[in-house]
Structure formats: C-alpha cells, structure tokens
Motif scaffolding. Structure first.
Motif, PDB file in Angstrom:
ATOM      1  N   PRO A  21       0.892  46.159 -44.343  1.00  0.00           N
ATOM      2  CA  PRO A  21       0.434  44.787 -44.568  1.00  0.00           C
ATOM      3  C   PRO A  21       0.112  44.160 -43.208  1.00  0.00           C
ATOM      4  N   SER A  22      -0.837  43.235 -43.195  1.00  0.00           N
ATOM      5  CA  SER A  22      -1.240  42.599 -41.941  1.00  0.00           C
ATOM      6  C   SER A  22      -0.037  41.949 -41.259  1.00  0.00           C
ATOM      7  N   GLY A  23       0.153  42.258 -39.978  1.00  0.00           N
ATOM      8  CA  GLY A  23       1.223  41.638 -39.202  1.00  0.00           C
ATOM      9  C   GLY A  23       2.480  42.484 -39.084  1.00  0.00           C
ATOM     10  N   ALA A  24       2.528  43.643 -39.744  1.00  0.00           N
ATOM     11  CA  ALA A  24       3.762  44.462 -39.690  1.00  0.00           C
ATOM     12  C   ALA A  24       3.920  45.175 -38.354  1.00  0.00           C
ATOM     13  N   GLY A  25       2.815  45.334 -37.601  1.00  0.00           N
ATOM     14  CA  GLY A  25       2.972  45.897 -36.254  1.00  0.00           C
ATOM     15  C   GLY A  25       2.134  47.114 -35.909  1.00  0.00           C
ATOM     16  N   LYS A  26       1.076  47.375 -36.668  1.00  0.00           N
ATOM     17  CA  LYS A  26       0.226  48.567 -36.385  1.00  0.00           C
ATOM     18  C   LYS A  26      -0.393  48.513 -34.991  1.00  0.00           C
ATOM     19  N   THR A  27      -0.965  47.346 -34.651  1.00  0.00           N
ATOM     20  CA  THR A  27      -1.647  47.235 -33.355  1.00  0.00           C
ATOM     21  C   THR A  27      -0.652  47.440 -32.219  1.00  0.00           C
ATOM     22  N   THR A  28       0.515  46.818 -32.356  1.00  0.00           N
ATOM     23  CA  THR A  28       1.560  46.930 -31.332  1.00  0.00           C
ATOM     24  C   THR A  28       1.967  48.395 -31.152  1.00  0.00           C
ATOM     25  N   LEU A  29       2.237  49.071 -32.265  1.00  0.00           N
ATOM     26  CA  LEU A  29       2.683  50.468 -32.189  1.00  0.00           C
ATOM     27  C   LEU A  29       1.552  51.375 -31.694  1.00  0.00           C
ATOM     28  N   LYS A 141       6.550  35.280 -40.123  1.00  0.00           N
ATOM     29  CA  LYS A 141       6.867  34.780 -38.776  1.00  0.00           C
ATOM     30  C   LYS A 141       5.981  35.492 -37.738  1.00  0.00           C
ATOM     31  N   ARG A 142       5.808  36.811 -37.918  1.00  0.00           N
ATOM     32  CA  ARG A 142       4.988  37.567 -36.949  1.00  0.00           C
ATOM     33  C   ARG A 142       3.535  37.106 -36.962  1.00  0.00           C
ATOM     34  N   LEU A 143       3.033  36.827 -38.164  1.00  0.00           N
ATOM     35  CA  LEU A 143       1.630  36.373 -38.235  1.00  0.00           C
ATOM     36  C   LEU A 143       1.478  35.025 -37.527  1.00  0.00           C
ATOM     37  N   THR A 145       3.583  33.908 -35.084  1.00  0.00           N
ATOM     38  CA  THR A 145       3.863  34.096 -33.646  1.00  0.00           C
ATOM     39  C   THR A 145       2.644  34.668 -32.937  1.00  0.00           C
ATOM     40  N   ARG A 146       1.902  35.529 -33.626  1.00  0.00           N
ATOM     41  CA  ARG A 146       0.707  36.117 -33.011  1.00  0.00           C
ATOM     42  C   ARG A 146      -0.288  35.023 -32.641  1.00  0.00           C
ATOM     43  N   ALA A 147      -0.253  33.937 -33.412  1.00  0.00           N
ATOM     44  CA  ALA A 147      -1.027  32.728 -33.113  1.00  0.00           C
ATOM     45  C   ALA A 147      -2.508  32.999 -32.913  1.00  0.00           C
ATOM     46  N   GLY A 156      -3.763  33.795 -46.704  1.00  0.00           N
ATOM     47  CA  GLY A 156      -4.551  34.843 -47.372  1.00  0.00           C
ATOM     48  C   GLY A 156      -3.951  36.220 -47.109  1.00  0.00           C
ATOM     49  N   ARG A 157      -3.557  36.452 -45.857  1.00  0.00           N
ATOM     50  CA  ARG A 157      -2.996  37.763 -45.494  1.00  0.00           C
ATOM     51  C   ARG A 157      -1.635  37.978 -46.172  1.00  0.00           C
ATOM     52  N   MET A 158      -0.825  36.905 -46.244  1.00  0.00           N
ATOM     53  CA  MET A 158       0.482  37.032 -46.916  1.00  0.00           C
ATOM     54  C   MET A 158       0.286  37.302 -48.409  1.00  0.00           C
ATOM     55  N   VAL A 176      10.086  51.579 -40.973  1.00  0.00           N
ATOM     56  CA  VAL A 176      10.387  50.139 -41.030  1.00  0.00           C
ATOM     57  C   VAL A 176      10.391  49.615 -39.594  1.00  0.00           C
ATOM     58  N   ASN A 177       9.503  48.683 -39.314  1.00  0.00           N
ATOM     59  CA  ASN A 177       9.393  48.145 -37.954  1.00  0.00           C
ATOM     60  C   ASN A 177      10.276  46.909 -37.808  1.00  0.00           C
ATOM     61  N   GLN A 178      11.589  47.190 -37.596  1.00  0.00           N
ATOM     62  CA  GLN A 178      12.503  46.062 -37.331  1.00  0.00           C
ATOM     63  C   GLN A 178      12.569  45.877 -35.816  1.00  0.00           C
ATOM     64  N   ASN A 179      13.165  46.871 -35.161  1.00  0.00           N
ATOM     65  CA  ASN A 179      13.168  46.857 -33.696  1.00  0.00           C
ATOM     66  C   ASN A 179      11.977  47.689 -33.238  1.00  0.00           C
TER      67      ASN A 179
HETATM   68  N1  LIG Z   1       9.377  44.851 -34.237  1.00  0.00           N
HETATM   69  C1  LIG Z   1       8.818  43.670 -33.990  1.00  0.00           C
HETATM   70  N2  LIG Z   1       9.589  42.583 -33.848  1.00  0.00           N
HETATM   71  C2  LIG Z   1       9.050  41.352 -33.611  1.00  0.00           C
HETATM   72  N3  LIG Z   1       7.715  41.118 -33.482  1.00  0.00           N
HETATM   73  C3  LIG Z   1       6.896  42.174 -33.616  1.00  0.00           C
HETATM   74  C4  LIG Z   1       7.377  43.501 -33.872  1.00  0.00           C
HETATM   75  N4  LIG Z   1       6.331  44.346 -33.953  1.00  0.00           N
HETATM   76  C5  LIG Z   1       5.225  43.597 -33.762  1.00  0.00           C
HETATM   77  N5  LIG Z   1       5.567  42.300 -33.547  1.00  0.00           N
HETATM   78  C6  LIG Z   1       4.667  41.145 -33.329  1.00  0.00           C
HETATM   79  O1  LIG Z   1       4.115  40.792 -34.591  1.00  0.00           O
HETATM   80  C7  LIG Z   1       2.772  40.332 -34.456  1.00  0.00           C
HETATM   81  C8  LIG Z   1       1.860  41.175 -35.373  1.00  0.00           C
HETATM   82  O2  LIG Z   1       1.825  42.500 -34.869  1.00  0.00           O
HETATM   83  P1  LIG Z   1       0.487  43.372 -34.863  1.00  0.00           P
HETATM   84  O3  LIG Z   1      -0.668  42.549 -34.410  1.00  0.00           O
HETATM   85  O4  LIG Z   1       0.819  44.621 -34.141  1.00  0.00           O
HETATM   86  O5  LIG Z   1       0.353  43.650 -36.446  1.00  0.00           O
HETATM   87  P2  LIG Z   1      -0.779  44.449 -37.257  1.00  0.00           P
HETATM   88  O6  LIG Z   1      -0.060  45.239 -38.299  1.00  0.00           O
HETATM   89  O7  LIG Z   1      -1.627  45.204 -36.319  1.00  0.00           O
HETATM   90  O8  LIG Z   1      -1.594  43.285 -37.921  1.00  0.00           O
HETATM   91  P3  LIG Z   1      -3.130  43.308 -38.488  1.00  0.00           P
HETATM   92  O9  LIG Z   1      -3.166  44.224 -39.649  1.00  0.00           O
HETATM   93  O10 LIG Z   1      -3.359  41.879 -38.885  1.00  0.00           O
HETATM   94  O11 LIG Z   1      -4.030  43.729 -37.367  1.00  0.00           O
HETATM   95  C9  LIG Z   1       2.427  40.445 -32.975  1.00  0.00           C
HETATM   96  O12 LIG Z   1       2.581  39.181 -32.372  1.00  0.00           O
HETATM   97  C10 LIG Z   1       3.460  41.436 -32.430  1.00  0.00           C
HETATM   98  O13 LIG Z   1       3.761  41.209 -31.075  1.00  0.00           O
END
Ligand SMILES: Nc1ncnc2c1ncn2[C@@H]1O[C@H](COP(=O)(O)OP(=O)(O)OP(=O)(O)O)[C@@H](O)[C@H]1O
Ligand SMILES: Nc1nc2c(ncn2[C@@H]2O[C@H](COP(=O)(O)O)[C@@H](O)[C@H]2O)c(=O)[nH]1
Length: 217
Positions: A21-29, A141-143, A145-147, A156-158, A176-179
C-alpha cells in the motif's frame, strides 16, 4: 540473461519486485538496497502523475503526459503498465532488458497489477515481495510525515490501501516494515537467498563437473 555470480558461478539475472500500500516504505527500502547491493539496478517507471517536490526526472520517474504514455503503450515500449490512483504508470522495456543482458538484477517498485503482468511474462525470473505497514495508523502517519501529497491525495491513497492489501497472498515473501533497519535486513536476505537458487545458476553444472574432475585426479 547471464549474470556473473559473486562466487564465480554464472547465473540468470532476476527481477526483484517490491509492492505495498502507498506509504508502507517501498521507496525507502529500494534506496537502501541500491546503496548496499552491487549488481542491482532500479527500473525507472514512466508516469503521468505530477512530479513531487524533490523528485528528479529520470531518477525517480520519467514524467510524461497522457498522449506520450499512450504512444509508449501502442509501440510496445512498456513491459507492463497500469492505472494507479487515476494516473498511468509503466515500466520501460528497453532498460530492463539491457540490464538483465548486462548481468544485472533489476529492482521494481510497482503495484500488484504490474507484478501480475511481469509474473505472467517471466515467472521464474520474478521474485515478489510485499511490504506491510505495522498498522493502519502508522501508514497514515507515514503518508503525512512524507509531506509530499495533499490531504485529499492522502485520503485517496488510504482508501485504496485495503484493495492493494487484498493482493498480499500473490507474493512470494511478506515483510512487515516496522523498524526500517530490520525490514531492510529481511529484504536483503531475500535477495541474497534468491540469487543463490539452483535453477538460476546456469554455471553450476560446469562448476560441479570441474570439481568432479579435480576430485578424480
Ligand atoms: N519503518 C519506518 N518507520 C517510520 N517511517 C518510515 C519507515 N519506512 C518508511 N518510512 C517513512 O514513511 C514515508 C513513506 O515511505 P515511502 O515513500 O518509502 O513509501 P512507499 O511505499 O514508497 O510509498 P508510495 O507507494 O506512495 O511511493 C517516508 O516518509 C519514509 O521516510
Ligand atoms: N504497475 C506499475 N505500478 C507502478 C509503477 N511505478 C510505480 N508504480 C506504483 O504506483 C503507486 C504510486 O506510486 P507513487 O510514486 O505515485 O507514490 C505505487 O504503488 C507504485 O508501486 C509502474 O511502472 N507500474
């Protein structure tokens, strides 16, 4: 599509897919993987969505208008494509094929529709990883915080998250992307293990034959 194994055994390149789902952390990982994993190349998608602050043309996406995207589809330039959140997204075919033939693995940040299309085309070479947020509250919260998106876009994404989530069982691995460091370690382990799979390692027969010849001497 032969990649040089780090241990001298040739293998086929693989396509490593992250969805969530959007915001779970794919881009970060994905960014963490690209920094730390040699031999992995990001597939940069084309999209009709507007550029976000901080995004760079050609690094994050190729930003195109709808007619240009439709032309790419018509001309068979996309390996897969889909409508996501009212915008078009697709994977340019040529860079993926070039990377695989140059012996690289390719990383994809695409949704479940694109993953299904890739899997239909090249199932044995596709590794599918689904990233889950620890909770709905964390996701929202992540969506925020990404601002980078308006409240309306975030709503819409939620509301689409439930639908995206319903495809989790189509994936080979669930993280599961907790930490974020723990989640990264899990994703990296999956990549490392998949690189070692016997059926990808086209050079194993020759390697084992050589070992056998050495043992027979
Ligand atoms: N484990 C985590 N704990 C806290 N914040 C996190 C964690 N992983 C990612 N984030 C933060 O959550 C926000 C969303 O992460 P990211 O952009 O990687 O999601 P995404 O899955 O790529 O979203 P999209 O599908 O919309 O592109 C970012 O601000 C990122 O820094
Ligand atoms: N099927 C595809 N999905 C894609 C592609 N590139 C990105 N995506 C997915 O779209 C959403 C939204 O991304 P965002 O950058 O606007 O937040 C996300 O789930 C991506 O994984 C693609 O080429 N094909």
């Amino acid at each position: 599509m032969t990649a040089g194994g780090f241990d001298g055994v040739e293998r086929r390149g693989l396509m490593f897919v992250l969805s969530s789902p959007s915001g779970a952390g794919k881009t970060t990982l994905s960014r963490m993987l690209l920094e730390r994993e040699p031999g992995l190349k990001m597939s940069v998608s084309a999209t009709t969505r507007a550029m976000r602050p901080g995004e760079v043309e050609g690094r994050d996406y190729f930003f195109v208008d709808k007619p240009k995207f439709e032309k790419m589809v018509e001309q068979g330039e996309l390996l897969e494509w889909a409508t996501v959140f009212d915008n078009l997204y697709g994977t340019p075919r040529a860079p993926v094929e070039a990377a695989l033939s140059a012996g690289q693995d390719v990383l994809f940040d695409i949704d479940w529709q694109g993953t299904q299309q890739l899997h239909q085309k090249a199932s044995v070479d596709v590794v599918r990883v689904f990233i889950l947020p620890p909770s709905a509250a964390d996701l929202e919260k992540r969506l925020h915080t990404r601002a980078q998106d308006s409240d309306e876009v975030i709503r819409g994404r939620m509301s689409r998250a439930t639908h995206e989530l319903s495809h989790w069982a189509e994936y080979d691995y669930i993280v599961v992307n907790q930490n974020v460091d723990d989640a990264f370690a899990e994703v990296q382990s999956i990549l490392k293990a998949e690189r070692l799979k016997r059926e990808r390692r086209t050079g194993l027969t020759e390697f084992v034959r050589k070992l056998q010849r050495q043992l027979e001497k």
